[in-house]
Motif scaffolding. Structure first.
Motif, PDB file in Angstrom:
ATOM      1  N   HIS A 135       4.403 -38.803 -13.163  1.00 11.32           N
ATOM      2  CA  HIS A 135       2.971 -38.679 -12.904  1.00 11.32           C
ATOM      3  C   HIS A 135       2.695 -38.896 -11.408  1.00 11.32           C
ATOM      4  O   HIS A 135       3.377 -39.727 -10.785  1.00 11.32           O
ATOM      5  CB  HIS A 135       2.192 -39.695 -13.747  1.00 11.32           C
ATOM      6  N   PRO A 136       1.709 -38.181 -10.851  1.00 10.53           N
ATOM      7  CA  PRO A 136       1.382 -38.366  -9.421  1.00 10.53           C
ATOM      8  C   PRO A 136       1.201 -39.842  -9.027  1.00 10.53           C
ATOM      9  O   PRO A 136       1.550 -40.207  -7.898  1.00 10.53           O
ATOM     10  CB  PRO A 136       0.068 -37.586  -9.262  1.00 10.53           C
ATOM     11  N   PHE A 137       0.705 -40.663  -9.944  1.00 15.13           N
ATOM     12  CA  PHE A 137       0.516 -42.083  -9.612  1.00 15.13           C
ATOM     13  C   PHE A 137       1.847 -42.792  -9.358  1.00 15.13           C
ATOM     14  O   PHE A 137       2.032 -43.438  -8.323  1.00 15.13           O
ATOM     15  CB  PHE A 137      -0.260 -42.804 -10.722  1.00 15.13           C
ATOM     16  N   THR A 138       2.797 -42.656 -10.279  1.00 18.39           N
ATOM     17  CA  THR A 138       4.086 -43.350 -10.083  1.00 18.39           C
ATOM     18  C   THR A 138       4.917 -42.660  -9.001  1.00 18.39           C
ATOM     19  O   THR A 138       5.654 -43.328  -8.275  1.00 18.39           O
ATOM     20  CB  THR A 138       4.888 -43.469 -11.402  1.00 18.39           C
ATOM     21  N   VAL A 139       4.768 -41.339  -8.889  1.00 17.64           N
ATOM     22  CA  VAL A 139       5.467 -40.621  -7.816  1.00 17.64           C
ATOM     23  C   VAL A 139       4.946 -41.094  -6.452  1.00 17.64           C
ATOM     24  O   VAL A 139       5.714 -41.222  -5.491  1.00 17.64           O
ATOM     25  CB  VAL A 139       5.341 -39.086  -8.005  1.00 17.64           C
ATOM     26  N   SER A 140       3.644 -41.429  -6.384  1.00 15.98           N
ATOM     27  CA  SER A 140       3.075 -41.930  -5.114  1.00 15.98           C
ATOM     28  C   SER A 140       3.613 -43.322  -4.770  1.00 15.98           C
ATOM     29  O   SER A 140       3.672 -43.696  -3.600  1.00 15.98           O
ATOM     30  CB  SER A 140       1.545 -41.929  -5.157  1.00 15.98           C
ATOM     31  N   ILE A 141       4.020 -44.078  -5.781  1.00 16.19           N
ATOM     32  CA  ILE A 141       4.684 -45.371  -5.518  1.00 16.19           C
ATOM     33  C   ILE A 141       6.033 -45.084  -4.857  1.00 16.19           C
ATOM     34  O   ILE A 141       6.370 -45.642  -3.813  1.00 16.19           O
ATOM     35  CB  ILE A 141       4.864 -46.186  -6.820  1.00 16.19           C
ATOM     36  N   ARG A 142       6.777 -44.176  -5.442  1.00 13.41           N
ATOM     37  CA  ARG A 142       8.097 -43.805  -4.905  1.00 13.41           C
ATOM     38  C   ARG A 142       8.008 -43.217  -3.498  1.00 13.41           C
ATOM     39  O   ARG A 142       8.859 -43.469  -2.644  1.00 13.41           O
ATOM     40  CB  ARG A 142       8.762 -42.793  -5.853  1.00 13.41           C
ATOM     41  N   ASP A 143       6.939 -42.442  -3.258  1.00 15.03           N
ATOM     42  CA  ASP A 143       6.732 -41.812  -1.942  1.00 15.03           C
ATOM     43  C   ASP A 143       6.192 -42.786  -0.903  1.00 15.03           C
ATOM     44  O   ASP A 143       6.140 -42.447   0.282  1.00 15.03           O
ATOM     45  CB  ASP A 143       5.714 -40.660  -2.061  1.00 15.03           C
ATOM     46  N   GLY A 144       5.718 -43.925  -1.362  1.00 18.69           N
ATOM     47  CA  GLY A 144       5.125 -44.893  -0.444  1.00 18.69           C
ATOM     48  C   GLY A 144       3.706 -44.557  -0.035  1.00 18.69           C
ATOM     49  O   GLY A 144       3.169 -45.126   0.905  1.00 18.69           O
ATOM     50  N   THR A 145       3.080 -43.621  -0.749  1.00 19.95           N
ATOM     51  CA  THR A 145       1.714 -43.199  -0.400  1.00 19.95           C
ATOM     52  C   THR A 145       0.674 -43.754  -1.379  1.00 19.95           C
ATOM     53  O   THR A 145      -0.474 -43.344  -1.363  1.00 19.95           O
ATOM     54  CB  THR A 145       1.601 -41.657  -0.388  1.00 19.95           C
ATOM     55  N   VAL A 146       1.109 -44.648  -2.233  1.00 19.04           N
ATOM     56  CA  VAL A 146       0.233 -45.153  -3.300  1.00 19.04           C
ATOM     57  C   VAL A 146      -1.027 -45.834  -2.748  1.00 19.04           C
ATOM     58  O   VAL A 146      -0.980 -46.551  -1.746  1.00 19.04           O
ATOM     59  CB  VAL A 146       1.017 -46.110  -4.243  1.00 19.04           C
ATOM     60  N   ASP A 147      -2.136 -45.561  -3.396  1.00 16.14           N
ATOM     61  CA  ASP A 147      -3.409 -46.192  -3.078  1.00 16.14           C
ATOM     62  C   ASP A 147      -3.397 -47.589  -3.719  1.00 16.14           C
ATOM     63  O   ASP A 147      -3.280 -47.718  -4.932  1.00 16.14           O
ATOM     64  CB  ASP A 147      -4.526 -45.306  -3.655  1.00 16.14           C
ATOM     65  N   LEU A 148      -3.473 -48.615  -2.880  1.00 11.67           N
ATOM     66  CA  LEU A 148      -3.313 -49.974  -3.412  1.00 11.67           C
ATOM     67  C   LEU A 148      -4.436 -50.395  -4.350  1.00 11.67           C
ATOM     68  O   LEU A 148      -4.221 -51.213  -5.249  1.00 11.67           O
ATOM     69  CB  LEU A 148      -3.134 -50.981  -2.267  1.00 11.67           C
ATOM     70  N   SER A 149      -5.609 -49.823  -4.193  1.00  9.31           N
ATOM     71  CA  SER A 149      -6.677 -50.166  -5.147  1.00  9.31           C
ATOM     72  C   SER A 149      -6.346 -49.573  -6.526  1.00  9.31           C
ATOM     73  O   SER A 149      -6.653 -50.167  -7.560  1.00  9.31           O
ATOM     74  CB  SER A 149      -8.051 -49.725  -4.646  1.00  9.31           C
ATOM     75  N   ALA A 150      -5.696 -48.414  -6.530  1.00  8.42           N
ATOM     76  CA  ALA A 150      -5.244 -47.821  -7.799  1.00  8.42           C
ATOM     77  C   ALA A 150      -4.138 -48.689  -8.415  1.00  8.42           C
ATOM     78  O   ALA A 150      -4.121 -48.926  -9.628  1.00  8.42           O
ATOM     79  CB  ALA A 150      -4.733 -46.400  -7.570  1.00  8.42           C
ATOM     80  N   PHE A 151      -3.252 -49.177  -7.563  1.00  7.63           N
ATOM     81  CA  PHE A 151      -2.182 -50.048  -8.066  1.00  7.63           C
ATOM     82  C   PHE A 151      -2.770 -51.307  -8.705  1.00  7.63           C
ATOM     83  O   PHE A 151      -2.348 -51.721  -9.794  1.00  7.63           O
ATOM     84  CB  PHE A 151      -1.207 -50.430  -6.945  1.00  7.63           C
TER      85      PHE A 151
END
Ligand code: HMH
Length: 220
Positions: free
Chosen positions: A24-40
């Motif tokens: 999912h784009p959300f977990t992929v964004s964790i792996r990419d380092g681009t994750v939105d911390l408020s979403a986390f």
């Protein structure tokens, strides 16, 4: 000969949906380092409520296992039960670290929908084969999603590594594989209608997991 189990066949048959749940784009964004911390943080607080809610479901799986004629899997499921206490402490620690107040969190719609599904799976008329298959896929979506975040080439932020290790570790993978073996053995011996129900539950979990990531990553 070597025969793939029922669950592996379903992962293949429903490949696209499985990928949407585990990449999912959300977990992929964790792996990419681009994750939105408020979403986390939103995911963290919502998942705490989910894990609390899942206690009853996991207890019901254990109970069904104990009533089943072959309860050699009891120790694997008991391991799952035993880890919840530590998991809840982990959530509390992690929330404190991120400044998230768990006491003031209310479940969002996708979370409530998942709770309703878990409650329906807790009913005594749900067979052990269906319950253990449901439990296996719930755990496996997290294992695969977070395992990808710690695989080679990841840019996962160091402060999120603990989260990813929790579900992405080799130990958690092994536990999921043990659950899968139990599910496959139960399904091999289950009547056709139970196998059909288990496949429907498998698909339903994937939908609910996709909804859970969507809820976490978008404002609602
Ligand atoms: C929504 N699915 C969700 N939360 C979890 N913690 C797991 C699966 C794995 O236990």
């Amino acid at each position: 000969g070597v025969e793939a189990g029922t669950t592996a066949a379903w992962m293949e048959r429903h490949r696209q949906m499985y990928e949407r749940a585990t990449r999912h784009p959300f977990t992929v964004s964790i792996r990419d380092g681009t994750v939105d911390l408020s979403a986390f943080k939103r995911w963290l607080s919502q998942d705490y409520l989910f894990v609390r809610e899942s206690v009853t479901f996991i207890a019901s799986v254990l109970l069904k296992c104990c009533k089943h004629e072959d309860n050699s899997d009891m120790e694997v499921i008991l391991g799952g039960v035993a880890s919840i206490s530590d998991e809840l402490s982990w959530f509390k620690n992690e929330a404190a670290r991120w400044g998230v107040d768990l006491a003031s969190v209310s479940p969002l719609n996708s979370n409530l929908e998942y709770h309703r599904f878990l409650r329906s799976c807790t009913e005594p008329e749900i067979s052990y084969a269906v319950a253990i298959t449901t439990f296996w896929i719930i755990e496996t979506v997290y294992q695969d999603s977070f395992g990808f975040c710690i695989e080679e080439g990841n840019k996962t932020p160091p402060e999120l590594m603990g989260t990813c290790q929790r579900w992405g570790s080799a130990g958690f993978k092994q536990y999921c594989q043990s659950l899968q073996k139990i599910a496959d053995r139960c399904l091999a011996n289950a009547p056709a209608d139970a196998v059909k129900s288990a496949e429907e539950a498998f698909i339903r979990v994937l939908e609910l997991e996709i909804g859970f990531w969507e809820m976490s990553s978008s404002q609602s």
